[in-house]
Design a protein around this motif. Structure first.
Motif, short mmCIF file in Angstrom:
data_model
loop_
_atom_site.label_atom_id
_atom_site.label_comp_id
_atom_site.label_asym_id
_atom_site.label_seq_id
_atom_site.Cartn_x
_atom_site.Cartn_y
_atom_site.Cartn_z
N SER A 85 13.23 13.03 -4.44
CA SER A 85 13.87 13.59 -5.64
C SER A 85 13.94 12.59 -6.79
N ASP A 86 13.84 11.30 -6.49
CA ASP A 86 13.91 10.29 -7.56
C ASP A 86 12.55 10.04 -8.21
N GLY A 87 11.53 10.80 -7.80
CA GLY A 87 10.21 10.65 -8.40
C GLY A 87 9.27 9.76 -7.62
N THR A 88 9.80 9.04 -6.62
CA THR A 88 8.93 8.23 -5.77
C THR A 88 8.29 9.12 -4.71
N PHE A 89 7.30 8.58 -4.03
CA PHE A 89 6.60 9.38 -3.02
C PHE A 89 6.04 8.48 -1.92
N ASP A 90 5.90 9.05 -0.73
CA ASP A 90 5.36 8.32 0.41
C ASP A 90 3.84 8.43 0.40
N VAL A 91 3.17 7.35 0.75
CA VAL A 91 1.72 7.38 0.84
C VAL A 91 1.25 6.77 2.15
N SER A 92 0.11 7.25 2.61
CA SER A 92 -0.61 6.65 3.72
C SER A 92 -1.93 6.18 3.15
N GLU A 93 -2.33 4.96 3.49
CA GLU A 93 -3.48 4.37 2.80
C GLU A 93 -4.18 3.34 3.66
N MET A 94 -5.32 2.91 3.17
CA MET A 94 -6.09 1.85 3.82
C MET A 94 -6.45 0.80 2.77
N ASN A 95 -6.56 -0.44 3.23
CA ASN A 95 -6.98 -1.58 2.41
C ASN A 95 -5.96 -1.93 1.32
N TYR A 96 -4.70 -1.53 1.51
CA TYR A 96 -3.64 -2.04 0.64
C TYR A 96 -3.16 -3.39 1.17
N LYS A 97 -3.19 -3.52 2.51
CA LYS A 97 -2.80 -4.78 3.15
C LYS A 97 -3.99 -5.53 3.73
N GLY A 98 -5.16 -4.92 3.68
CA GLY A 98 -6.35 -5.56 4.21
C GLY A 98 -7.41 -4.53 4.55
N ILE A 99 -8.65 -4.96 4.61
CA ILE A 99 -9.76 -4.06 4.90
C ILE A 99 -9.58 -3.41 6.27
N ASN A 100 -9.71 -2.09 6.31
CA ASN A 100 -9.59 -1.28 7.53
C ASN A 100 -8.18 -1.30 8.12
N VAL A 101 -7.20 -1.73 7.34
CA VAL A 101 -5.80 -1.73 7.80
C VAL A 101 -5.10 -0.52 7.20
N ILE A 102 -4.55 0.33 8.08
CA ILE A 102 -3.81 1.51 7.64
C ILE A 102 -2.34 1.14 7.48
N SER A 103 -1.73 1.56 6.39
CA SER A 103 -0.32 1.26 6.16
C SER A 103 0.34 2.40 5.41
N GLN A 104 1.66 2.39 5.42
CA GLN A 104 2.45 3.39 4.70
C GLN A 104 3.47 2.67 3.83
N ARG A 105 3.83 3.29 2.72
CA ARG A 105 4.85 2.71 1.84
C ARG A 105 5.39 3.80 0.92
N VAL A 106 6.45 3.45 0.21
CA VAL A 106 7.00 4.33 -0.82
C VAL A 106 6.48 3.83 -2.17
N SER A 107 5.87 4.69 -2.94
CA SER A 107 5.25 4.31 -4.21
C SER A 107 6.00 4.94 -5.37
N ASP A 108 5.95 4.27 -6.52
CA ASP A 108 6.44 4.88 -7.75
C ASP A 108 5.23 5.22 -8.63
N MET A 109 5.48 5.56 -9.88
CA MET A 109 4.40 6.05 -10.75
C MET A 109 3.65 4.94 -11.49
N ARG A 110 4.00 3.70 -11.23
CA ARG A 110 3.30 2.61 -11.92
C ARG A 110 1.81 2.62 -11.59
N ASP A 111 0.99 2.54 -12.61
CA ASP A 111 -0.48 2.48 -12.50
C ASP A 111 -1.10 3.77 -11.97
N VAL A 112 -0.31 4.84 -11.85
CA VAL A 112 -0.85 6.11 -11.36
C VAL A 112 -1.61 6.81 -12.49
#
Length: 211
Positions: A85-112
């Motif tokens: 509700s605060d505008g942030t969102f959950d993401v699942s991604e790869m290569n945010y922490k390293g090549i072929n590394v899957i990770s999750q985090r809460v993201s805001d709208m910066r650089d979107v």
């Protein structure tokens, strides 16, 4: 026998560089078409291919980040798995922490740059731990060189540049760590020298007084 939908996702993702954010997003969101280019180009290319987009996060969509803010010059993509509700969102991604590394985090709208919306009824294929460890290995592009990154073909300049950028960032962190250690050791040596100097002065004072 592998599920047909899983095989479709692997075949689609194989048009993107193994271990990168685009490779993972195209597997999780198997409706993403091939040939969208580098991550930062996905939004515009998706629009040209007729996919719906949004400026606000939607669960199941693909978020496209521009360069900067910790992302490489190629941009970044991730799959939106939840919206708050605060505008942030959950993401699942790869290569945010390293090549072929899957990770999750809460993201805001910066650089979107925006969000690519899924077709009606499309579902995400999460989690992909088994998929990436098994069948997806067949989708890795083989390298014609015996050295270098296992995920980059010899002529894939973009992939090599991204690897070099990742290595440069790691080298910078190592260098900063070494500088901190050296400064710490220097301060310890100085402190020890000061203590010894005080001891010498204290011992010499009575002798000077007696003389």
């Amino acid at each position: 026998m592998a599920d047909a939908a899983v095989l479709d996702a692997i075949n689609n993702a194989s048009s993107y560089v193994w271990g990168q954010c685009t490779f993972y997003a195209a597997q999780v969101a198997s409706w993403v078409p091939a040939g969208l280019g580098n991550a930062g180009e996905w939004l515009g290319n998706a629009q040209r291919k007729g996919l719906a987009t949004s400026s606000t996060p939607v669960a199941g969509s693909v978020v496209v980040y521009g360069a900067g803010g910790g992302y490489s010059s190629f941009g970044h993509v991730a799959v939106v798995t939840g919206v708050h509700s605060d505008g942030t969102f959950d993401v699942s991604e790869m290569n945010y922490k390293g090549i072929n590394v899957i990770s999750q985090r809460v993201s805001d709208m910066r650089d979107v740059l925006g969000f690519i919306l899924p077709p009606l009824g499309a579902q995400l294929k999460l989690p992909l731990t088994g998929l990436l460890g098994g069948a997806a290995a067949a989708a890795r592009p083989s390298s014609s060189s015996s050295s270098g990154s296992p995920g980059c073909s010899l002529l894939d300049v973009g992939c090599w540049l991204k690897d070099v950028e990742n290595l440069a960032q790691r080298a910078m962190f190592i260098w900063i760590g070494l500088v901190v250690i050296v400064i710490g050791l220097f301060l310890l040596v100085v402190e020890d020298a000061e203590e010894k100097a005080l001891e010498v002065v204290e011992k010499a004072a009575p002798l000077a007084a007696a003389a």
